[in-house]
Enzyme design. Structure first.
Site, PDB file in Angstrom:
ATOM      1  N   GLY A 145       1.247  -1.577   0.533  1.00  0.00           N
ATOM      2  CA  GLY A 145       0.062   0.062   0.046  1.00  0.00           C
ATOM      3  C   GLY A 145       0.674   1.404   0.262  1.00  0.00           C
ATOM      4  N   ASP A 146       0.855   2.477  -0.925  1.00  0.00           N
ATOM      5  CA  ASP A 146       0.890   3.868  -0.791  1.00  0.00           C
ATOM      6  C   ASP A 146       0.015   4.685  -0.453  1.00  0.00           C
ATOM      7  OD1 ASP A 146       3.108   5.519  -1.155  1.00  0.00           O
ATOM      8  OD2 ASP A 146       2.827   5.359  -3.501  1.00  0.00           O
ATOM      9  N   PHE A 206       0.221   9.360   3.564  1.00  0.00           N
ATOM     10  CA  PHE A 206       1.232   9.145   4.807  1.00  0.00           C
ATOM     11  C   PHE A 206       2.300   8.279   5.199  1.00  0.00           C
ATOM     12  CE2 PHE A 206      -3.645  10.022   6.670  1.00  0.00           C
ATOM     13  CZ  PHE A 206      -3.041  11.044   6.529  1.00  0.00           C
ATOM     14  N   GLY A 207       2.660   7.241   4.057  1.00  0.00           N
ATOM     15  CA  GLY A 207       2.926   6.255   4.126  1.00  0.00           C
ATOM     16  C   GLY A 207       3.475   5.308   3.453  1.00  0.00           C
ATOM     17  N   LYS A 233       3.074  -0.149   8.269  1.00  0.00           N
ATOM     18  CA  LYS A 233       2.992   1.044   7.929  1.00  0.00           C
ATOM     19  C   LYS A 233       3.989   2.185   8.109  1.00  0.00           C
ATOM     20  CE  LYS A 233      -0.790   3.784   8.909  1.00  0.00           C
ATOM     21  NZ  LYS A 233      -1.723   4.429   8.202  1.00  0.00           N
ATOM     22  N   ASP A 264     -11.546  10.926   6.936  1.00  0.00           N
ATOM     23  CA  ASP A 264     -11.243  10.498   5.325  1.00  0.00           C
ATOM     24  C   ASP A 264     -11.155   9.255   5.527  1.00  0.00           C
ATOM     25  OD1 ASP A 264      -9.653  11.104   3.178  1.00  0.00           O
ATOM     26  OD2 ASP A 264      -7.633  10.355   3.793  1.00  0.00           O
TER      27      ASP A 264
END
Length: 366
Positions: A83-84, A87-88, A103, A210
């Site tokens: 995952g991208d 926040f990182g 993460k 979010d």
């Protein structure tokens, strides 16, 4: 040498001695302060979090050392990225004989520290089957790392949209993706609603700020798990949080935020949830404008297009073409879009509370 000169020399000498003693006392006091602060940090860490940063965290969360993480992630190998986010990067690895998601937050000091604190203070306190579980953390020097349970089927947006086709997309599907059935989509959105209702109805409510498809993870049974609490906030009173910074993602963000409102409320999450309902039913991105009709030169966004379609009773035409129509009841689809448009109302006070949304969704027959 006369008496005046001797007096001047004596005064100068006294001044330097006094200055030296004062400086020495300052150095000793500072060392004592630093030593005292070090004794108040968490044990086992090389450069742990000061007590002021960690006091509100769940003490049961496991601290994991950086050497352990470096070994488990093969020094944060790009091959392990799943995952991208904003926040990182998120890595899949094995820790203590368990597959986990790690993460590594932004290297930017302010950004990384802020998101780390937000997740630890909110997600670290939540225990619900539709909210991802945080297992541990690492805080060493400037590094801030969070460790979560691993969710097998990845994010919802990977199932709604072919995100793996992009050359720049670092996430990879772990299982072959088939079109989601209407029943599965309804199950997923009910899970998200349950998770949000739980958060909003805590003694001290939490707003996510979010909610979007990429922040909903799916397990092997396609149960939804709300993730990424980097923007989440605890709201101490009146179910609102004052912020000078707009938070969220374009397309999902409630209109009052875009108009300059500085108070974030639970009803902001409700709006984003309504947009997510539209996305999961239509398979269309809410943040990208499109031409509503063939030959139409004007582009609209998902929410505006959906309102037009509902006004003309074209709900069945709105459904994702990948959804099988066999045995699909139109009444349930119409009710689904009715709930979605109520949640996505431009007028904040007209949106239902998430607890009410849960009841409405449970009343839809499949």
């Amino acid at each position: 040498m006369d008496h005046i000169a001797l007096g001047i020399l004596a005064a100068i000498a006294s001044f330097f001695v006094a200055t030296l003693l004062f400086t020495l006392m300052l150095v000793l006091c500072q060392r004592g302060k630093n030593r005292n602060q070090q004794t108040r940090t968490r044990p086992n860490s090389q450069l742990s979090i000061p007590i002021g940063e960690s006091a509100s965290f769940d003490p049961s969360l496991n601290w994991v050392s950086m050497p352990e993480l470096i070994q488990a992630t093969r020094n944060f190998s790009p091959d392990l990225i799943i995952g991208d986010g904003s926040f990182g990067l998120v890595y899949r690895c094995c820790l203590a004989n368990r597959t986990v998601a790690v993460k590594k937050l932004s290297s930017d000091a302010f950004q990384g520290f802020r998101e780390f604190r937000a997740e630890m203070e909110t997600l670290g306190k939540l225990r619900h089957p539709n909210i991802v579980t945080i297992l541990g953390y690492c805080a060493t020097g400037w590094d801030r790392i969070l460790i979560y349970e691993f969710i097998e089927n990845g994010s919802l947006d990977q199932w709604l949209l072919d995100t793996s086709s992009s050359e720049n997309d670092v996430s990879a599907s772990l299982v072959p993706r088939l079109p989601l059935s209407w029943e599965t989509r309804l199950k997923i959105i009910r899970g998200v609603a349950d998770g949000l209702a739980y958060m909003h109805n805590l003694d001290t409510p939490i707003i996510h700020r979010d909610i979007k498809a990429s922040n909903v993870l799916l397990d092997k049974e396609f149960e939804a798990h709300i993730a990424d609490f980097g923007l989440a906030r605890i709201i101490e009173s009146s179910h609102s949080h004052v912020s000078t910074q707009v938070a969220g993602t374009m397309g999902y963000m409630p209109p009052e935020y875009l108009l300059g409102a500085t108070t974030a409320t639970t009803f902001g999450d409700v709006y984003s949830f309504g947009i997510l309902m539209l996305e999961i039913a239509t398979g269309m991105r809410p943040n990208l404008p499109f031409k509503a009709e063939e030959g139409d030169c004007q582009e609209v966004r998902l929410a505006e297009w959906a309102r037009r379609m509902v006004e003309h009773n074209r709900q069945m035409k709105m459904l994702d073409a990948n959804i099988s129509r066999d045995g699909l009841g139109e009444a349930g689809v119409v009710e689904f879009f009715k709930i979605a448009m109520s949640c996505a109302s431009d007028i904040c006070k007209e949106r239902p509370a998430m607890k009410e949304v849960v009841d409405l969704l449970n009343g839809i027959s499949t």
